[in-house]
Design a protein around this motif. Structure first.
Motif, short mmCIF file in Angstrom:
data_model
loop_
_atom_site.label_atom_id
_atom_site.label_comp_id
_atom_site.label_asym_id
_atom_site.label_seq_id
_atom_site.Cartn_x
_atom_site.Cartn_y
_atom_site.Cartn_z
N LYS A 1 0.49 7.73 -0.79
CA LYS A 1 0.42 8.84 -1.73
C LYS A 1 -0.46 8.53 -2.95
N GLN A 2 -0.71 7.26 -3.19
CA GLN A 2 -1.48 6.87 -4.37
C GLN A 2 -2.96 6.66 -4.07
N THR A 3 -3.27 6.17 -2.89
CA THR A 3 -4.66 5.86 -2.53
C THR A 3 -4.98 6.44 -1.17
N TYR B 1 0.83 -1.20 0.00
CA TYR B 1 0.00 0.00 0.00
C TYR B 1 0.87 1.25 0.00
N ASN B 2 0.46 2.24 -0.83
CA ASN B 2 1.17 3.51 -0.94
C ASN B 2 0.23 4.64 -0.53
#
Length: 301
Positions: free
Chosen positions: A77-79, A74-75
């Motif tokens: 900044k992306q989700t 999991y990132n």
């Protein structure tokens, strides 16, 4: 709350897998995520009990496993962290909920008298569990356009869940192959057909029989005079009868507004969306008004 989630996610990712520290923070993260759950919530200040406690513990364990497997990928900044955790929470509930548990929720509701606090609590839990379970059928989809079906389906689902709450005592766990969702989906099938009846092709054709209002919406040259007369009559509303006729508590949704919209070429879906009124309600009101005002139209046109 999102900041707290972000903090816990980051802490979990900083720990090596299978360590005591990671497991401790992971547990805190799961408990934080489950605070916003839709079912298995305590009744007042009471602790969870019975089937609600059982489902909660199973979901909690499932969520621990799911997050442990996925969190390193999991990132932040992306989700959005809230979207990610809500999806995982709902996924865990769907993995744990089954027809047997829904049956237990229904039977628990039956055990308490109507209008009592426990009955209302149990019904609220049951309705949310049905939605989360994700096994509501989509009957007769092929009979309608996708956009129209979506409107009908939402209306039918709401009516079905209302039926479940009002008629839960009619549920017999020995019928419908002993599956709770068979009882729910059987009712949904019937309610969707009933909800769609005003919009079946044969009914749409007969709907404007009271002076052919629908036909005037796309006038031919031969009917242009009648079309303009009808529009003028509705707009001027000399006796103020068309504006007075409106859907309950919605004076803006009056017969004049709806009829003029149809004469201007707006379809029923557009009118329903603009007014925020379900199609069945709109259709029933329109047909009733056409019948009531038929003598007025005949006299004027």
């Amino acid at each position: 709350m999102d900041k707290r989630l972000e903090q816990l996610v980051t802490e979990v990712q900083q720990h090596a897998p299978h360590t005591e520290g990671r497991q401790l923070v992971l547990t805190q993260l799961v408990d934080e995520i489950l605070r916003s759950r839709k079912i298995c919530r305590p009744l007042g200040n009471q602790p969870l009990f019975g089937v609600y406690q059982k489902i909660y513990e199973q979901v909690r364990q499932q969520l621990l496993c799911n997050i442990d497997e996925q969190i390193n990928q999991y990132n932040l900044k992306q989700t959005n962290v809230r979207i990610w955790t809500n999806n995982l929470r709902n996924q865990a509930f769907r993995e744990i909920l089954d027809d047997v548990q829904l049956k237990h929720l229904a039977l628990f509701a039956q055990r308490h008298p109507p209008h009592t606090e426990l009955r209302q609590y149990a019904l609220g839990e049951l309705v949310e569990a049905i939605r989360l379970y994700g096994r509501l059928c989509h009957p007769h989809r092929e009979r309608f356009s996708p956009q129209f079906y979506e409107l009908l389906y939402d209306e039918a689902v709401n009516k079905t869940l209302t039926y479940v709450c009002q008629k839960i005592d009619y549920y017999d766990p020995e019928r419908g192959e002993k599956k709770f969702m068979n009882w729910v989906n059987f009712r949904l099938d019937k309610i969707l057909l009933k909800t769609s009846q005003p919009f079946d092709p044969k009914n749409i054709i007969t709907l404007p029989s009271f002076l052919d209002l629908e036909a005037f919406a796309q006038p031919e040259e031969t009917t242009h005079f009648l079309y303009e007369n009808l529009r003028e009559y509705l707009e001027k509303d000399y006796e103020n009868i068309f504006k007075k006729a409106h859907i309950k508590n919605r004076p803006d949704a009056n017969f004049s507004t709806i009829a003029l919209a149809r004469l201007s070429g707006d379809n029923w879906q557009d009118i329903s969306r603009k007014l925020g009124i379900p199609l069945p309600t709109l259709s029933s009101f329109f047909q009733r008004c056409c019948k009531n005002f038929r003598p007025n139209f005949k006299q004027y046109i």
